[in-house]
Design a protein around this motif. Structure first.
Motif, PDB file in Angstrom:
ATOM      1  N   THR A 139     -34.561  -0.502 -16.021  1.00 14.72           N
ATOM      2  CA  THR A 139     -33.257  -0.835 -16.419  1.00 14.72           C
ATOM      3  C   THR A 139     -34.197  -2.791 -16.412  1.00 14.72           C
ATOM      4  O   THR A 139     -33.371  -3.141 -16.843  1.00 14.72           O
ATOM      5  N   GLY A 140     -35.333  -2.376 -16.975  1.00 14.22           N
ATOM      6  CA  GLY A 140     -36.349  -3.929 -17.246  1.00 14.22           C
ATOM      7  C   GLY A 140     -35.479  -4.928 -16.019  1.00 14.22           C
ATOM      8  O   GLY A 140     -37.095  -6.415 -16.420  1.00 14.22           O
ATOM      9  N   ASP A 141     -35.210  -4.696 -14.743  1.00 15.84           N
ATOM     10  CA  ASP A 141     -35.829  -5.473 -13.862  1.00 15.84           C
ATOM     11  C   ASP A 141     -37.072  -5.155 -13.414  1.00 15.84           C
ATOM     12  O   ASP A 141     -37.785  -4.584 -13.500  1.00 15.84           O
ATOM     13  N   ILE A 142     -37.612  -7.042 -13.074  1.00 21.35           N
ATOM     14  CA  ILE A 142     -39.022  -6.825 -12.223  1.00 21.35           C
ATOM     15  C   ILE A 142     -38.541  -6.690 -10.890  1.00 21.35           C
ATOM     16  O   ILE A 142     -37.866  -6.961 -10.107  1.00 21.35           O
ATOM     17  N   GLU A 143     -39.601  -5.460 -10.210  1.00 18.53           N
ATOM     18  CA  GLU A 143     -39.701  -5.378  -8.875  1.00 18.53           C
ATOM     19  C   GLU A 143     -40.627  -5.638  -8.593  1.00 18.53           C
ATOM     20  O   GLU A 143     -42.325  -5.370  -9.212  1.00 18.53           O
ATOM     21  N   VAL A 144     -41.443  -5.593  -7.584  1.00 16.50           N
ATOM     22  CA  VAL A 144     -42.574  -5.763  -6.299  1.00 16.50           C
ATOM     23  C   VAL A 144     -43.117  -4.215  -6.648  1.00 16.50           C
ATOM     24  O   VAL A 144     -42.752  -3.730  -5.950  1.00 16.50           O
ATOM     25  N   CYS A 145     -44.804  -4.569  -7.167  1.00 16.99           N
ATOM     26  CA  CYS A 145     -45.737  -3.450  -7.232  1.00 16.99           C
ATOM     27  C   CYS A 145     -46.709  -3.366  -6.267  1.00 16.99           C
ATOM     28  O   CYS A 145     -47.194  -2.047  -5.772  1.00 16.99           O
ATOM     29  N   GLY A 146     -46.849  -3.939  -5.356  1.00 10.70           N
ATOM     30  CA  GLY A 146     -48.052  -4.104  -4.580  1.00 10.70           C
ATOM     31  C   GLY A 146     -48.308  -5.644  -4.141  1.00 10.70           C
ATOM     32  O   GLY A 146     -47.767  -6.403  -4.653  1.00 10.70           O
ATOM     33  N   ILE A 147     -48.884  -5.942  -3.018  1.00  8.46           N
ATOM     34  CA  ILE A 147     -49.436  -7.028  -2.027  1.00  8.46           C
ATOM     35  C   ILE A 147     -50.651  -6.375  -1.975  1.00  8.46           C
ATOM     36  O   ILE A 147     -50.892  -5.671  -0.944  1.00  8.46           O
ATOM     37  N   ASN A 148     -51.617  -8.716  -2.545  1.00  5.32           N
ATOM     38  CA  ASN A 148     -52.945  -8.022  -1.491  1.00  5.32           C
ATOM     39  C   ASN A 148     -52.406  -9.067  -0.204  1.00  5.32           C
ATOM     40  O   ASN A 148     -52.404 -10.461  -1.159  1.00  5.32           O
TER      41      ASN A 148
END
Length: 148
Positions: A139-148
């Motif tokens: 889709t090209g949408d930005i998504e959350v992929c990790g949290i530090n």
């Protein structure tokens, strides 16, 4: 006997040639300059779109955690994160962690695709978390992929 047409003028031929070349060069310069400006404008517009999408998806993720609407948070995750953890596993894990009571999303770094988030947990503990973002390949949408 007179020729049926007038002979072409010979005077000023050089100046017309140089005038034509100058006008042609100016036209090429304007086209290239306009194209360069368009590329720069497109790049700036793209960076702004990434920042807006990154901020929005991060807001949705933390809003879901704060409101205990874990489906909203899970839906903000990228595909690799969803493959690592099912919806039920995600809900079980985050429901056992300290509850998010407040958050403030910082400025999205559009080149590194990261965003700092100041998080306040139940009991008043505060911590800054670094969220890693990624574009969805479909889709090209930005998504959350990790949290530090």
């Amino acid at each position: 006997m007179a020729p049926p047409f007038a002979a072409p003028p010979t005077e000023g031929r050089q100046s017309r040639l140089w005038l034509g070349l100058g006008v042609g060069a100016l036209a090429v310069l304007l086209c290239c300059g306009g194209g360069g400006a368009a590329v720069v404008g497109l790049g700036i517009s793209n960076m702004q779109a990434i920042r807006e999408q990154g901020r929005t998806v991060t807001e949705h993720y933390y809003q879901g955690l704060r409101e205990r609407n874990y489906d909203e948070s899970y839906d903000a995750l990228c595909d690799p994160a969803r493959r690592r953890e099912s919806r039920a596993e995600f809900e079980r894990r985050v429901s056992q962690q300290p509850q998010v009571t407040a958050y403030r999303v910082g400025e999205v770094d559009a080149t590194r695709l990261t965003v700092p988030v100041d998080v306040t947990f139940e009991g008043g503990q505060q911590r800054t978390q670094q969220v890693t973002l990624a574009p969805d390949n479909n889709t090209g949408d930005i998504e959350v992929c990790g949290i530090n």
